[in-house]
Write an enzyme that holds these catalytic residues in place. Sequence first.
Site, mmCIF file in Angstrom:
data_model
loop_
_atom_site.group_PDB
_atom_site.id
_atom_site.type_symbol
_atom_site.label_atom_id
_atom_site.label_comp_id
_atom_site.label_asym_id
_atom_site.label_seq_id
_atom_site.Cartn_x
_atom_site.Cartn_y
_atom_site.Cartn_z
ATOM 1 C CG ASP A 226 5.993 8.374 -2.129
ATOM 2 O OD1 ASP A 226 4.983 7.804 -1.664
ATOM 3 O OD2 ASP A 226 6.139 8.605 -3.344
ATOM 4 C CG HIS B 136 1.895 8.391 1.070
ATOM 5 N ND1 HIS B 136 2.834 8.605 0.087
ATOM 6 C CD2 HIS B 136 0.764 9.018 0.636
ATOM 7 C CE1 HIS B 136 2.289 9.312 -0.893
ATOM 8 N NE2 HIS B 136 1.034 9.584 -0.573
ATOM 9 C CD GLU B 137 -2.858 8.589 1.841
ATOM 10 O OE1 GLU B 137 -3.219 9.793 1.875
ATOM 11 O OE2 GLU B 137 -2.584 8.011 0.780
#
Length: 780
Positions: A681, A617-618
């Site tokens: 996501d 995600h990051e």
Amino acid sequence: MEKTYSLTAHYDEFQEVKYVSKFNSGTLSNGLNLPLPGAKQRPGRGGGEPGGLPRWSRREICLLSGLVFAAGLCIILGSMLVLKYLSLEQEWTCLEDCEHKKTLLKASRFISGNIDPTIDPCSDFYSFACGGWLRRHGIPEDKLSYGIITAIGEHNEEKLRRLLLQPAKRPGRDSAERKVKAFYRSCVDLAEIDRLGAQPMIEVIESCGGWDLAGGGGGGGGAGWGTGPRPDFNELLYRTQGVYSTAAFFSLTVNVDDKNSSRNAIRIDQEGLTLPERTLYLGQDEDSVKILAAYKALMERLLSMLGAHNATQKAQEILQLETRLANITVSEFDEQRKDISTMYNRITLRQLQRIAPSLHWKRLLDRIFNDNFSEDEGIVVLATDYMQKVSDLIKTTSKRVLHNYMLWRVVASLSEHLSTAFRSTIHEFSREIDGTERQLELSQLCLAQANKHFGMALGALFVQEYFSSDSKAKVQELVEDVKLALYRRLMELDWMDEETKGAAQKKLRHMMVMTGYPEFLLNPEAIDQEYGFEVDEKTYFRNILNSIRFNIKLSVKKIHKEVDKTAWLLPPQALNAYYLPNKNQMVFPAGILQPTLYDPEFPQSLNYGGIGAIIGHELTHGYDDWGGQYDRYGNLRQWWTEESYRKFQKKAECIVKLYDNFTVYNQRVNGRLTLGENIADMGGLKLSYYAYQNWVRIHGPERPLPGLKYTHEQLLFIAFAQNWCMKRRSQSIYLQLLTDKHAPEHYRVIGSVSQFDEFGRVFHCPKGSPMHPNNKCSVW
């Protein structure tokens, strides 16, 4: 002659020994070394008859017996040692295996306890993965939401509270450990805080001239900010921004210059509203009208408690001014707030003065930064139109109302640190807008403040006790696995051209990843330097002001210094992770690297579905609609080709429409506001899945979890979903949809899995089913 050797240690005692038959008949037995008839015999050693068997002396017999006994004893002891060793090895193997089985059983129970097997995963995967958890859990009275990740936070908080209650190992005056523990004790000393009542805040108000400019000037000896002439507008603006670190009319910060990430810059942006979103002031629906009424009641009550006459009138005037600010403020999900390239405007101090002439900018900045700025000093303004309108608003508003508004902004930021009466009043407002029935326990409130004001000092204690360097190394390996998955995905994309792919891969290689904690936390003296201000366990409010003042000093010192790209934004105990585009930096603090998001003893399928998806995600934030505007060095620069970026935007638009169709309590999710998080996501899940596939290829399949029928591929998706098992109060969902850049948890899950073909394959979902639609959105 056959030889046997004695068990003595000396070579000179080795002897030849003649064997005799056990028979005494004179019959020769093959192999016996007896003299043959007529053979010449050597005299016996024992002096026996010539040609007869030797006779042994008593001494020799005793010696031989002792040797035989010793040999037997050694053989017995050796055998016992060998058997003991084999037994211990078996026992150790058994213990190791038993512990591993226990861990697998624990993981199995956790997964099975959270799912609802009566729900078809192909119809609603979130309800399938979280139904059991949702059925068993309620929302505590002091919280507006509660989820699996909240429970991780509670475990971390309990560890931190235990650490704070232990005596300081380094009790010196300058010790950061002593200071954080003294600060915590000052916060939980409610009797002393209640004894002081409103006085600490009243002293601040008087030092700023009092309500309606009625104060007699400085008068703030108690507040410690010195005395002086009665403050005018610019003086109070300085105190609001430069002494109490409170945004009034605008925010003023020191941060990385987006177009030159090696230097810091003064940044000015729109800010000054007390409510979290501009539309709440406009009364556009029933919920916002209710919130606005509760806010006005809060304002009236606090103003009265702090000695303001005609509190109702003052509250109404301040509210009118904030409503005017709301009308010129741009919502964060507006298109012009999504494009940082359009927002960025580096101008000189001279130009800023022309844009917003109602403020004396040079005087303000010189005082805050203790400098003498040239009029050519560069300032980054992120809301130029807003600043022009703010200047006009200030010009057309009475000085008394401007003054009371700035005082109110300081009151709104500091009142939570006052007595029980103030905290209860603030809670009444919170209960009205988000439904929390009970205030947080005092220990929880004080822990939150210790984290805020002494994050690294508390973090040092946390990592020393609860986070090993071994865990740090293992997570770094997992990060590299997920980065490799993205590198390979970039090579496979059919919508990105080769030039853009090359730039994207360079950005990935250059990305800085920091896990666990910053290394300086292992050096107590270095931590002490982070907290160079006085702390006394009897003066809680004063401790807060000292911390604010010191942090302003640290911030202003950065203005002409090179950017430290290794600095951490959050302390290591934070239950969070982040990506900073202007540093091209990912950070995963120790606080989030905890069970059940990450457990080194759990199957890797659960770790990749848990923390692995968060890492992914990051990682993808570096390439979304915001982070994708920054290059590998963290500079705001277009590195995409026009064609590739156009295709990216088209794919992003598909995701906007997908989430726009989700509703919660008849309220629509804002697909544009949540776009960056939705892309992250969806991308994070894919990358964690591909990284796990590669892990299995290298290490081989994992042992099935006992009592579960699910494959490890399925368990990865289940672990991903269970990251977001969450219950929220219905009252809080309105604000979440209005202000949160993350979609509601239910849709974070089904929006991600339903758009991933591999999910449909792994769970054997029919094509066209809700979790395996015919048409899908995909970026990564």
